[in-house]
Design an enzyme around this catalytic site. Structure first.
Site, PDB file in Angstrom:
ATOM      1  N   LYS A 244     -39.343-110.000 -40.325  1.00 21.96           N
ATOM      2  CA  LYS A 244     -40.099-111.245 -40.465  1.00 21.96           C
ATOM      3  C   LYS A 244     -39.849-111.921 -41.814  1.00 21.96           C
ATOM      4  O   LYS A 244     -40.065-113.120 -41.958  1.00 21.96           O
ATOM      5  CB  LYS A 244     -41.576-110.993 -40.234  1.00 21.96           C
ATOM      6  CG  LYS A 244     -41.844-110.587 -38.786  1.00 21.96           C
ATOM      7  CD  LYS A 244     -43.296-110.500 -38.437  1.00 21.96           C
ATOM      8  CE  LYS A 244     -43.497-110.265 -36.949  1.00 21.96           C
ATOM      9  NZ  LYS A 244     -43.152-108.887 -36.523  1.00 21.96           N
TER      10      LYS A 244
HETATM   11  C1  LIG Z   1     -42.815-108.591 -35.237  1.00 18.28           C
HETATM   12  C2  LIG Z   1     -41.997-107.386 -35.000  1.00 18.28           C
HETATM   13  C3  LIG Z   1     -41.319-107.167 -33.787  1.00 18.28           C
HETATM   14  C4  LIG Z   1     -41.442-108.139 -32.613  1.00 18.28           C
HETATM   15  O1  LIG Z   1     -40.782-109.363 -32.866  1.00 18.28           O
HETATM   16  P1  LIG Z   1     -41.036-110.609 -31.906  1.00 18.28           P
HETATM   17  O2  LIG Z   1     -40.336-111.751 -32.550  1.00 18.28           O
HETATM   18  O3  LIG Z   1     -42.510-110.775 -31.848  1.00 18.28           O
HETATM   19  O4  LIG Z   1     -40.447-110.271 -30.582  1.00 18.28           O
HETATM   20  C5  LIG Z   1     -40.527-106.048 -33.664  1.00 18.28           C
HETATM   21  N1  LIG Z   1     -40.420-105.147 -34.667  1.00 18.28           N
HETATM   22  C6  LIG Z   1     -41.063-105.310 -35.843  1.00 18.28           C
HETATM   23  C7  LIG Z   1     -40.918-104.267 -36.885  1.00 18.28           C
HETATM   24  C8  LIG Z   1     -41.867-106.428 -36.065  1.00 18.28           C
HETATM   25  O5  LIG Z   1     -42.506-106.585 -37.235  1.00 18.28           O
END
Ligand SMILES: *Cc1c(COP(=O)(O)O)cnc(C)c1O
Length: 452
Positions: free
Chosen positions: A110
């Site tokens: 993120k």
């Molecule tokens: C947010 C997150 C996901 C999921 O990502 P999306 O974009 O919601 O599909 C997967 N793995 C981790 C470690 C995350 O923080």
């Protein structure tokens, strides 16, 4: 370039306005009015480093931001990554690559979007000579990444609500040990749902919202999707020429933001061959891709908590394209889903997508196997993607979190607990958090006092 809403009842917005608003006023999600064809640029992009590539890509979308300004925003967004490659592509064997997306400040993918979004907000504050108060609710990773995107930025304050005692101790430290005076981590006496309900109520108060120039940080912001396209592009350009045409990108998935970005890039003429949607036991998307029915279930807390979702908020963007860009059909599908908790798409064909589901019972075994086979340690989210790689094609697995964020789960599986210096350093810092009841009035009063 202008941005339209999936629901078709919002006037087109500029890039900056769409980013500032987040959710379109008609309740839909923003998408580019048309997609550029990037196929003619790929040869000249081969040698660019991550930030250069990101500028070239975003220049097609953030068309009203002057090139030099955009370049400065992008460059600053990727200076806090610990690997010079930013998103290193690691080869495990002849058919298996890992795209490591966990070298940013909070060690999860993120950061790619939220470091950029933080700088876009800062730019907007400066350009409009206004301050901004960013507000969000989190069950872990998003809040930490959002906080680190805005940490210490002049003209901004960030308020993140999280359920007290229900995020992992390390995630809590990432949110509360920053030492920054524009960061307010609010530990809510209640569940994540209670925090979200309070947040909705606060955003529903138009007067309060306008007075404090509130902006929501959530998973549907247009800038997040576009920022995430770049690491797919970067990885594709680094694959050997002879495997580019067959490589399947395997993506741990919750809200569908990450994998959707890859799919959108493929629609722009970058020939990514396919995507595998890897869910945990919260498998609404796996069920959709195998049956064509999108049906909401109960969230079951799992070992991969950042994928514990009931409804994948970015899914609406895929549907819009699947329904041929017909906003009225999309609106009726969403209405039906809202009213009945399900909708079925007759004759749905997965197209570029395949999917898999991994239960909690399987995650430790997968971690052991990957460790044994490749000498490589994966976090519980990435483990879901390693469930069953297709032996007949090359796989690029997206590693979404650093294993050191989940030491207990990994220790239980393989006997060692991975560590990371940035997480160790946090343990020595004081926790600063604000205990608040899960009540919109109390939260509003808090914001009223601290807003910039
Ligand atoms: C947010 C997150 C996901 C999921 O990502 P999306 O974009 O919601 O599909 C997967 N793995 C981790 C470690 C995350 O923080």
């Amino acid at each position: 370039m202008r941005y339209i809403s999936t629901r078709g009842q919002t006037a087109p917005h500029s890039f900056s306005d769409a980013v500032a608003v987040g959710l379109a006023p008609d309740g839909g999600l923003f998408l580019p009015e048309h997609l550029p064809d990037l196929s003619g640029y790929l040869a000249s992009w081969e040698r660019l480093d991550y930030a250069e590539l990101c500028v070239e890509f975003l220049a097609h979308f953030a068309t009203e931001i002057p090139r030099a300004t955009l370049s400065d925003i992008v460059r600053r967004s990727y200076t806090r990554f610990e690997s010079t490659a930013i998103a290193p592509l690691v080869q495990l064997d002849a058919r298996t690559y890992v795209l490591e997306l966990f070298h940013g400040p909070t060690l999860a993918f993120k950061d790619f979007a939220l470091q950029l979004l933080g700088n876009l907000y800062e730019h907007q504050c400066r350009a409009r000579q206004e301050t901004i108060n960013v507000l969000g609710a989190t069950s872990g990773d998003t809040g930490a990444a959002a906080i680190h995107g805005l940490l210490g930025k002049p003209g901004t304050a960030i308020f993140i609500l999280y359920p007290d005692g229900r995020v992992s101790p390390l995630q809590e430290r990432q949110m509360t040990c920053t030492g920054a005076d524009n960061v307010f981590a609010l530990a809510i006496d209640g569940t994540f749902d209670a925090a979200q309900t309070a947040l909705k109520e606060i955003f529903g108060d138009q007067d309060f919202r306008t007075r404090h120039r509130l902006s929501a940080v959530n998973s549907i912001n247009l800038a997040r999707v576009l920022a995430q396209c770049v690491y797919y592009l970067h990885a594709w350009l680094r694959l050997p020429q002879e495997v580019r045409g067959e490589a399947e990108f395997v993506v741990p998935t919750g809200n569908f933001g990450n994998v959707f970005a890859g799919w959108l890039l493929a629609r722009m003429g970058v020939p990514l061959a396919g995507f595998k949607v890897a869910t945990n036991q919260n498998d609404i998307l796996h069920r959709f891709f195998t049956t064509g029915e999108y049906r909401v279930g109960e969230v079951q807390p799992s070992l991969a908590p950042s994928m514990d979702i009931q409804v994948a908020s970015n899914f609406e963007r895929l549907l819009y394209y699947q329904l041929g860009g017909d906003a009225s059909r999309l609106r009726s599908a969403m209405q039906q889903f809202k009213a009945t908790g399900a909708c079925t798409f007759e004759g749905f064909a997965g197209g570029a997508f395949t999917s898999c589901r991994t239960s909690d019972a399987e995650i430790p075994g997968i971690m052991q196997r990957v460790h044994h086979e490749f000498g490589y340690i994966v976090d519980p989210h990435t483990a879901c993607a390693f469930k069953a790689l297709n032996p007949s094609r090359v796989s690029v697995v997206l590693a979404t979190a650093h294993p050191a964020k989940f030491p207990e789960t990994i220790k239980a599986a393989i006997g060692v607990a991975p560590t990371h210096p940035s997480l160790e350093a946090l343990k020595a810092r004081p926790i600063v958090k604000y205990l608040v009841p899960a009540d919109a009035a109390a939260i509003r009063a808090f914001i009223e006092q601290r807003a910039i």
